[in-house]
Motif scaffolding. Structure first.
Motif, PDB file in Angstrom:
ATOM      1  N   PHE A  93       0.812  -1.220   0.000  1.00 23.02           N
ATOM      2  CA  PHE A  93       0.000   0.000   0.000  1.00 23.02           C
ATOM      3  C   PHE A  93       0.850   1.276   0.000  1.00 23.02           C
ATOM      4  CE2 PHE A  93      -2.724   3.214   2.021  1.00 23.02           C
ATOM      5  CZ  PHE A  93      -3.766   3.212   1.115  1.00 23.02           C
ATOM      6  N   PRO A  94       1.844   1.415   0.880  1.00 19.29           N
ATOM      7  CA  PRO A  94       2.684   2.624   0.816  1.00 19.29           C
ATOM      8  C   PRO A  94       3.487   2.724  -0.477  1.00 19.29           C
ATOM      9  CG  PRO A  94       2.992   1.527   2.909  1.00 19.29           C
ATOM     10  CD  PRO A  94       2.166   0.631   2.066  1.00 19.29           C
ATOM     11  N   LEU A  95       3.865   1.593  -1.058  1.00 18.46           N
ATOM     12  CA  LEU A  95       4.574   1.620  -2.332  1.00 18.46           C
ATOM     13  C   LEU A  95       3.677   2.146  -3.449  1.00 18.46           C
ATOM     14  CD1 LEU A  95       6.501  -1.755  -2.136  1.00 18.46           C
ATOM     15  CD2 LEU A  95       7.398   0.542  -1.777  1.00 18.46           C
ATOM     16  N   LYS A  96       2.393   1.736  -3.433  1.00 23.39           N
ATOM     17  CA  LYS A  96       1.450   2.236  -4.434  1.00 23.39           C
ATOM     18  C   LYS A  96       1.224   3.732  -4.258  1.00 23.39           C
ATOM     19  CE  LYS A  96      -3.297   1.853  -6.026  1.00 23.39           C
ATOM     20  NZ  LYS A  96      -3.508   3.280  -5.966  1.00 23.39           N
ATOM     21  N   GLU A  97       1.117   4.184  -3.018  1.00 17.43           N
ATOM     22  CA  GLU A  97       0.948   5.621  -2.774  1.00 17.43           C
ATOM     23  C   GLU A  97       2.160   6.417  -3.252  1.00 17.43           C
ATOM     24  OE1 GLU A  97       0.106   6.153   1.372  1.00 17.43           O
ATOM     25  OE2 GLU A  97      -2.019   6.422   0.928  1.00 17.43           O
ATOM     26  N   GLU A  98       3.365   5.900  -3.031  1.00 18.73           N
ATOM     27  CA  GLU A  98       4.581   6.583  -3.487  1.00 18.73           C
ATOM     28  C   GLU A  98       4.625   6.640  -5.012  1.00 18.73           C
ATOM     29  OE1 GLU A  98       7.873   8.779  -3.459  1.00 18.73           O
ATOM     30  OE2 GLU A  98       6.686   8.249  -1.696  1.00 18.73           O
ATOM     31  N   LEU A  99       4.195   5.587  -5.675  1.00 18.77           N
ATOM     32  CA  LEU A  99       4.137   5.570  -7.130  1.00 18.77           C
ATOM     33  C   LEU A  99       3.131   6.611  -7.628  1.00 18.77           C
ATOM     34  CD1 LEU A  99       5.113   4.176  -9.713  1.00 18.77           C
ATOM     35  CD2 LEU A  99       3.203   2.598  -9.462  1.00 18.77           C
ATOM     36  N   ASP A 100       1.980   6.712  -6.968  1.00 20.54           N
ATOM     37  CA  ASP A 100       0.988   7.728  -7.322  1.00 20.54           C
ATOM     38  C   ASP A 100       1.560   9.132  -7.147  1.00 20.54           C
ATOM     39  OD1 ASP A 100      -0.845   5.772  -7.904  1.00 20.54           O
ATOM     40  OD2 ASP A 100      -1.904   5.932  -5.981  1.00 20.54           O
ATOM     41  N   ARG A 101       2.297   9.365  -6.055  1.00 11.37           N
ATOM     42  CA  ARG A 101       2.932  10.668  -5.826  1.00 11.37           C
ATOM     43  C   ARG A 101       3.916  11.009  -6.940  1.00 11.37           C
ATOM     44  NH1 ARG A 101       4.065   9.222  -0.365  1.00 11.37           N
ATOM     45  NH2 ARG A 101       2.253   9.801   0.806  1.00 11.37           N
ATOM     46  N   GLN A 102       4.724  10.040  -7.329  1.00 13.06           N
ATOM     47  CA  GLN A 102       5.707  10.291  -8.381  1.00 13.06           C
ATOM     48  C   GLN A 102       5.043  10.604  -9.706  1.00 13.06           C
ATOM     49  OE1 GLN A 102       8.341   6.961  -8.556  1.00 13.06           O
ATOM     50  NE2 GLN A 102       9.234   7.363  -6.546  1.00 13.06           N
ATOM     51  N   ILE A 103       3.969   9.899 -10.029  1.00 18.81           N
ATOM     52  CA  ILE A 103       3.259  10.140 -11.287  1.00 18.81           C
ATOM     53  C   ILE A 103       2.605  11.515 -11.273  1.00 18.81           C
ATOM     54  CG2 ILE A 103       1.278   9.419 -12.678  1.00 18.81           C
ATOM     55  CD1 ILE A 103       2.007   6.522 -11.923  1.00 18.81           C
ATOM     56  N   LEU A 104       1.928  11.856 -10.185  1.00 15.43           N
ATOM     57  CA  LEU A 104       1.214  13.133 -10.124  1.00 15.43           C
ATOM     58  C   LEU A 104       2.149  14.328 -10.004  1.00 15.43           C
ATOM     59  CD1 LEU A 104      -1.766  12.089  -7.871  1.00 15.43           C
ATOM     60  CD2 LEU A 104      -1.827  12.657 -10.294  1.00 15.43           C
TER      61      LEU A 104
END
Length: 142
Positions: free
Chosen positions: A64-75
């Motif tokens: 879950f935190p890895l997915k959130e970090e990926l979302d942050r990087q994309i946005l």
């Protein structure tokens, strides 16, 4: 080999020396560090983020935190060109939760967006974004 010796480098010692575009480099920022309160706030913020990340790992698992970090990087990649309308980064603010915080820029505005600030060179902004040029997009005032 001979062609390389005939060229004149645009950068001296890795430092961008375009005085007309960026102004004279100030030494004060190199000598004086950040304000102690600013460094304390940054360390407290990083500690709080680490605690939140660990809580999410304990509750939802490591993915879950890895997915959130990926979302942050994309946005964080989506931005408008410099000189146009400033990027709101609304998606990134929603994901990080900073949309709920009220800071001085919400009340007093960003000084870079004032009418009295120096105009932004859109061409140089695109050169920096594409990696063709180095240096700040906003001219510095010494």
């Amino acid at each position: 080999m001979e062609e390389a010796s005939k060229t004149i480098p645009h950068q001296i010692g890795g430092v961008h020396n375009d005085l007309l575009r960026f102004g004279i480099h100030g030494v004060k920022s190199d000598i004086v560090g950040a304000h102690p309160l600013e460094s304390s706030l940054a360390s407290a913020r990083s500690t709080e983020e680490a605690m939140k990340r660990q809580c999410k790992v304990n509750l939802y698992g490591a993915a879950f935190p890895l997915k959130e970090e990926l979302d942050r990087q994309i946005l964080s990649r989506f931005q408008r060109p410099r000189g146009a309308i400033p990027s709101s980064m609304l998606g990134l603010e929603i994901v990080t939760g900073s949309l709920d915080h009220f800071g001085f820029e919400d009340c007093l505005n960003d000084p870079r967006e004032s009418e009295t600030s120096l105009p932004v060179d859109m061409h140089h902004g695109m050169e920096v974004r594409l990696g063709l040029s180095k240096g700040p997009v906003y001219p510095s005032i010494v």
